[in-house]
Enzyme design. Sequence first.
Site, mmCIF file in Angstrom:
data_model
loop_
_atom_site.group_PDB
_atom_site.id
_atom_site.type_symbol
_atom_site.label_atom_id
_atom_site.label_comp_id
_atom_site.label_asym_id
_atom_site.label_seq_id
_atom_site.Cartn_x
_atom_site.Cartn_y
_atom_site.Cartn_z
ATOM 1 N N ALA A 257 0.833 -1.203 0.000
ATOM 2 C CA ALA A 257 0.000 0.000 0.000
ATOM 3 C C ALA A 257 0.869 1.254 0.000
ATOM 4 O O ALA A 257 2.008 1.243 0.464
ATOM 5 C CB ALA A 257 -0.916 0.006 1.221
ATOM 6 N N GLY B 94 0.851 -5.947 0.820
ATOM 7 C CA GLY B 94 -0.197 -6.306 -0.128
ATOM 8 C C GLY B 94 0.349 -6.840 -1.436
ATOM 9 O O GLY B 94 -0.295 -7.657 -2.104
ATOM 10 N N GLU C 265 0.665 -10.360 -0.852
ATOM 11 C CA GLU C 265 -0.660 -10.970 -0.815
ATOM 12 C C GLU C 265 -1.183 -11.229 -2.233
ATOM 13 O O GLU C 265 -1.845 -12.240 -2.482
ATOM 14 C CB GLU C 265 -1.628 -10.087 -0.027
ATOM 15 C CG GLU C 265 -1.284 -10.013 1.463
ATOM 16 C CD GLU C 265 -2.350 -9.325 2.285
ATOM 17 O OE1 GLU C 265 -3.271 -10.019 2.757
ATOM 18 O OE2 GLU C 265 -2.262 -8.087 2.451
ATOM 19 N N GLU D 79 3.287 -6.000 7.939
ATOM 20 C CA GLU D 79 2.164 -5.212 8.449
ATOM 21 C C GLU D 79 2.221 -4.991 9.952
ATOM 22 O O GLU D 79 1.930 -3.891 10.447
ATOM 23 C CB GLU D 79 0.834 -5.893 8.065
ATOM 24 C CG GLU D 79 0.382 -5.633 6.639
ATOM 25 C CD GLU D 79 1.025 -6.539 5.620
ATOM 26 O OE1 GLU D 79 0.590 -6.544 4.457
ATOM 27 O OE2 GLU D 79 1.983 -7.261 5.971
#
Length: 279
Positions: A73, A123, A126, A146
């Site tokens: 992000a 992310g 992910e 995170e």
Amino acid sequence: MPSVNPPNTSNQLLVSFPSEHVLLLTLNRPKQLNAMTPQLTEDLRKVLNWFEEEPSLWVVIVTGAGRVFCAGADLKAWNNDQQQGVVTEQEGVATNPYGFGSISRRQSRKPFIAAVAGGAYGGGLEMVLNCDYVIASEDAKFALPEVKRGVIAIQGGIPRLSQIAGHQLASELLLLGKTISADEAHRRFGFVNQVVPGSDSVLRAAAAVAEQMNLNSPDAVQATKRALVLAQEFGHSEMLTNHVWGPESKRTYRGENIKEGLRAFAEKRTPRWTSPAKL
């Protein structure tokens, strides 16, 4: 390039067609290490939703411009939003069923190949974890940091990593927020299929894998991919029932490609596949 018309996108996403039946998506914010933005997410959502319904495209390769696949992000923008109370991560998850980058929770019937040069973080990892085949440069690094930022890998990475690596190895990444090498991701954690010598080799290797996949019946490949997705959600018997009576299986056994495959086998020649009918 096939005679198709993809949706218009911003310059944050490059859309190309490197070979027949293959879509290549390049995250294009190299100066920001391809950190995700709402605009890039929307570009990916539009193009991937179109890809799902375009019969002539069988495989997608996702990569990043520059020295990193995706750094996760855009934390500076997220910090500004958080301070102003604009949006919460929970709201973001709830409003995007496809997850981070419109990929991390997407349940596609078509194969996704991740071509990772440099690394993937947060992310970005992910997204990689939800791809079917992952190729990484030998200098690539991977992390889910995170917890070090006070947030959670909530976009699908936790269950996917747990399924792939097992509880203890998943905890090593998720609870420590540690960074691992491409070799560790391949040999210990099991989410990288192939490590290649340099960043310039990643796309070539991905293209070669896509070509190998496309030697197979697209009907059978998509039905098999659907079974893999169902296997993540259900037990054996429920998965089998859903798959056997699902639209992908029905199309496979009633379509032309199964006839062509069996005929080609009998005639000792290479099959000539056609694009699957729309479901």
